[in-house]
Motif scaffolding. Structure first.
Motif, short mmCIF file in Angstrom:
data_model
loop_
_atom_site.label_atom_id
_atom_site.label_comp_id
_atom_site.label_asym_id
_atom_site.label_seq_id
_atom_site.Cartn_x
_atom_site.Cartn_y
_atom_site.Cartn_z
N ALA A 182 11.39 70.29 -27.79
CA ALA A 182 11.18 68.80 -28.56
C ALA A 182 11.84 67.67 -27.46
O ALA A 182 11.47 66.53 -27.48
CB ALA A 182 11.91 68.94 -29.70
N LYS A 183 12.92 68.24 -26.72
CA LYS A 183 13.57 67.28 -25.79
C LYS A 183 12.70 66.84 -24.85
O LYS A 183 12.58 65.55 -24.27
CB LYS A 183 14.61 67.70 -25.16
N PHE A 184 11.55 67.57 -24.26
CA PHE A 184 10.59 67.31 -23.33
C PHE A 184 9.39 66.58 -24.10
O PHE A 184 9.02 65.41 -23.76
CB PHE A 184 10.04 68.33 -22.46
N PHE A 185 9.04 66.88 -25.15
CA PHE A 185 7.91 66.27 -25.63
C PHE A 185 8.03 65.24 -26.70
O PHE A 185 7.24 64.41 -27.05
CB PHE A 185 6.84 67.48 -26.24
N GLY A 186 9.55 65.41 -27.30
CA GLY A 186 9.43 64.61 -28.58
C GLY A 186 9.20 65.21 -29.56
O GLY A 186 8.07 66.12 -29.62
N ARG A 187 9.63 64.84 -31.02
CA ARG A 187 9.12 65.66 -32.05
C ARG A 187 7.67 65.39 -32.40
O ARG A 187 6.83 66.50 -32.64
CB ARG A 187 9.89 64.92 -33.28
N ALA A 188 6.97 64.07 -32.45
CA ALA A 188 5.72 63.69 -32.33
C ALA A 188 4.75 64.42 -31.48
O ALA A 188 3.83 64.78 -31.90
CB ALA A 188 5.57 62.29 -32.66
N GLY A 189 5.29 64.37 -30.13
CA GLY A 189 4.38 64.76 -28.93
C GLY A 189 4.30 66.33 -29.39
O GLY A 189 3.13 66.91 -28.90
N LEU A 190 5.41 67.16 -29.54
CA LEU A 190 5.26 68.42 -29.75
C LEU A 190 4.14 69.01 -30.65
O LEU A 190 3.61 69.82 -30.49
CB LEU A 190 6.75 68.87 -30.13
N MET A 191 4.48 68.23 -31.77
CA MET A 191 3.40 68.61 -32.89
C MET A 191 1.91 68.19 -32.46
O MET A 191 1.04 69.18 -32.81
CB MET A 191 3.58 67.82 -34.32
N SER A 192 1.57 66.98 -31.99
CA SER A 192 0.40 66.76 -31.39
C SER A 192 -0.18 67.79 -30.47
O SER A 192 -1.22 68.16 -30.48
CB SER A 192 0.17 65.28 -31.16
N PHE A 193 0.72 68.12 -29.67
CA PHE A 193 0.45 69.11 -28.54
C PHE A 193 0.04 70.54 -29.01
O PHE A 193 -0.93 70.85 -28.65
CB PHE A 193 1.58 69.13 -27.45
N LEU A 194 0.66 71.04 -30.26
CA LEU A 194 0.46 72.34 -30.74
C LEU A 194 -0.96 72.02 -31.80
O LEU A 194 -1.67 73.14 -31.87
CB LEU A 194 1.58 72.74 -31.79
N THR A 195 -1.09 70.91 -32.34
CA THR A 195 -2.33 70.73 -33.10
C THR A 195 -3.64 70.51 -31.97
O THR A 195 -4.75 70.75 -32.76
CB THR A 195 -2.19 69.74 -34.23
N ALA A 196 -3.38 70.19 -31.03
CA ALA A 196 -4.30 69.96 -30.01
C ALA A 196 -5.10 71.42 -29.72
O ALA A 196 -6.25 71.41 -29.14
CB ALA A 196 -3.85 69.14 -28.92
N VAL A 197 -4.12 72.51 -29.59
CA VAL A 197 -4.74 73.79 -29.31
C VAL A 197 -5.43 74.25 -30.26
O VAL A 197 -5.19 74.42 -31.54
CB VAL A 197 -3.50 74.72 -29.25
N PRO A 198 -6.98 74.72 -30.23
CA PRO A 198 -7.91 75.25 -30.96
C PRO A 198 -7.02 76.56 -31.80
O PRO A 198 -6.35 77.30 -31.31
CB PRO A 198 -9.00 75.82 -30.36
N GLU A 199 -7.26 76.48 -33.07
CA GLU A 199 -6.68 77.46 -33.80
C GLU A 199 -6.67 79.05 -33.47
O GLU A 199 -5.87 79.79 -33.32
CB GLU A 199 -7.09 77.29 -35.41
N PRO A 200 -7.96 79.52 -33.10
CA PRO A 200 -7.84 80.88 -32.59
C PRO A 200 -7.21 81.09 -31.21
O PRO A 200 -6.61 82.12 -31.08
CB PRO A 200 -9.56 80.87 -31.97
N GLN A 201 -6.78 80.32 -30.45
CA GLN A 201 -5.96 80.47 -29.41
C GLN A 201 -4.39 80.30 -29.82
O GLN A 201 -3.69 80.51 -28.64
CB GLN A 201 -6.39 79.35 -28.22
N ARG A 202 -4.14 79.87 -31.03
CA ARG A 202 -2.60 79.59 -31.06
C ARG A 202 -1.87 80.95 -31.22
O ARG A 202 -2.63 81.99 -31.87
CB ARG A 202 -2.61 78.74 -32.37
N ALA A 203 -0.56 81.20 -31.28
CA ALA A 203 0.06 82.45 -31.32
C ALA A 203 0.03 82.83 -32.61
O ALA A 203 0.05 82.05 -33.49
CB ALA A 203 1.49 82.08 -30.88
N GLY A 204 -0.14 84.00 -32.87
CA GLY A 204 -0.17 84.63 -34.20
C GLY A 204 -1.59 84.87 -34.83
O GLY A 204 -1.73 85.29 -35.92
N ASN A 205 -2.33 84.37 -34.09
CA ASN A 205 -3.95 84.56 -34.62
C ASN A 205 -4.58 85.64 -33.62
O ASN A 205 -4.52 85.87 -33.00
CB ASN A 205 -4.75 83.28 -34.48
#
Length: 63
Positions: free
Chosen positions: A40-63
């Motif tokens: 979060a220090k690199f991306f910021g809180r909002a940037g981190l969340m938008s970065f993670l949501t931009a990844v398609p759900e099948p490619q996210r960890a845990g899926n």
């Protein structure tokens, strides 16, 4: 109950949290919190969340 990433970011956590699956591979609550703060220090809180949501759900960890 909030995941460790949301708890550190002081953000509400839901059942569809995008942080939770990304942190599952890191052992220990404290280590998960430190990893979240570090990224979060690199991306910021909002940037981190938008970065993670931009990844398609099948490619996210845990899926």
């Amino acid at each position: 109950m909030s995941c460790n990433g949301c708890r550190v970011l002081r953000k509400g956590c839901s059942e569809g949290c995008v942080l939770r699956p990304c942190l599952q591979w890191i052992e220990g609550a404290e280590a998960q919190g430190h990893a979240t703060v570090f990224v979060a220090k690199f991306f910021g809180r909002a940037g981190l969340m938008s970065f993670l949501t931009a990844v398609p759900e099948p490619q996210r960890a845990g899926n």
